[in-house]
Design an enzyme around this catalytic site. Structure first.
Site, PDB file in Angstrom:
ATOM      1  N   SER A  99       1.177 -52.574  -1.833  1.00 51.58           N
ATOM      2  CA  SER A  99       0.670 -53.925  -1.569  1.00 51.58           C
ATOM      3  C   SER A  99      -0.730 -54.094  -2.139  1.00 51.58           C
ATOM      4  CB  SER A  99       0.609 -54.178  -0.068  1.00 51.58           C
ATOM      5  OG  SER A  99       1.885 -54.487   0.426  1.00 51.58           O
ATOM      6  N   CYS A 100      -1.145 -55.359  -2.242  1.00 49.56           N
ATOM      7  CA  CYS A 100      -2.475 -55.730  -2.711  1.00 49.56           C
ATOM      8  C   CYS A 100      -3.527 -54.919  -1.958  1.00 49.56           C
ATOM      9  CB  CYS A 100      -2.697 -57.208  -2.439  1.00 49.56           C
ATOM     10  SG  CYS A 100      -4.401 -57.766  -2.628  1.00 49.56           S
ATOM     11  N   PRO A 101      -4.543 -54.346  -2.595  1.00 51.80           N
ATOM     12  CA  PRO A 101      -4.843 -54.471  -4.028  1.00 51.80           C
ATOM     13  C   PRO A 101      -4.373 -53.273  -4.849  1.00 51.80           C
ATOM     14  CG  PRO A 101      -6.751 -53.554  -2.931  1.00 51.80           C
ATOM     15  CD  PRO A 101      -5.640 -53.646  -1.885  1.00 51.80           C
ATOM     16  N   ASP A 144       5.391 -56.209  -5.386  1.00 52.84           N
ATOM     17  CA  ASP A 144       4.492 -57.111  -4.657  1.00 52.84           C
ATOM     18  C   ASP A 144       4.451 -58.459  -5.384  1.00 52.84           C
ATOM     19  OD1 ASP A 144       2.400 -58.375  -3.389  1.00 52.84           O
ATOM     20  OD2 ASP A 144       0.842 -57.160  -4.355  1.00 52.84           O
TER      21      ASP A 144
END
Lengths: 156, 75
Positions: free
Chosen positions: B13-15, B40
């Site tokens: 997931s981000c980042p 993602d």
């Protein structure tokens, strides 16, 4: 063109509030920003070598999504904080969100400068040996010397 | 499309996809192409934003079975 600069002031030491500074700092560094994060008051907990004491509490945190609605009287029971922390960590892992430790390591690797507030260290009589090694201890004036000349400055 | 290096960012997931992309590009030479695969959905906009801000070129973005495949050419 000179690199863009970002300064973040991290004042909270709970698991939920620990993520935004580390996520923004590591991402900005990846985008080529020069980044400094100033950890003051409870934010200093995020510079400990051992991050296992960084927790989240559902108490007085009404925006926290809960699997079942939980009355405040239940939230205050012993062990609720540990349970909420464990559940949050499981959730983060399940969704592929990096651990705090991993994000902090990525920040250091990307040369994000992590700065500890010397006054807070003195105030709470913290032992510097409990903090990671590659940080600087300074006061507000030193940090503002950098922050005053940034493109983005955030208070978390 | 030809590429010089592949990065598997599935499940991240981000980042993380952006941070791993940055790290992967660091070891590459100018003009080389990185293939990055992510699950993602936020990566679509973020990879374009990363390219815009770093000067690397996003050659293509393909969506296939809820996976996103990016080809990024190093500046």
């Amino acid at each position: 063109m000179a690199a863009k600069r970002m300064a973040i002031i991290a004042t909270k030491g709970t698991l939920d509030m620990a993520y935004p500074p580390f996520i923004l700092a590591s991402t900005a560094a990846a985008l080529g920003y020069e980044v400094q994060v100033f950890f003051t008051f409870y934010g200093l907990q995020l510079l400990r070598k051992d991050l296992s004491s960084v927790m989240i509490s559902p108490l007085a945190n009404p925006a926290m999504p809960m699997p079942v609605p939980m009355p405040v009287m239940v939230q205050m029971l012993p062990g609720m904080e540990s349970m909420a922390t464990m559940m949050m960590k499981q959730k983060l892992k399940k969704h592929g969100v990096a651990s705090l430790q991993e994000l902090r390591d990525l920040c250091l690797e990307a040369e994000v400068k992590l700065i500890a507030c010397q006054m807070t260290v003195d105030l709470f009589e913290f032992d510097k040996s409990e903090f990671i090694d590659n940080i600087e201890y300074v006061g507000a004036a030193t940090f503002l010397g950098f922050a005053g000349d940034t493109d983005i400055c955030l208070f978390v | 499309m030809n590429f010089d290096k592949e990065l598997n960012a599935r499940g991240m997931s981000c980042p993380l996809p952006i941070l791993k992309t940055k790290k992967a590009l660091a070891d590459m030479a100018t003009g080389q192409v990185l293939k990055m695969i992510s699950t993602d959905s936020g990566s679509i906009k973020d990879m374009q934003a990363f390219a815009d801000q770093t000067g690397n070129t996003l050659l293509s973005t393909v969506e296939e079975n809820k996976e996103y495949v990016f080809y990024m050419q190093k500046k």
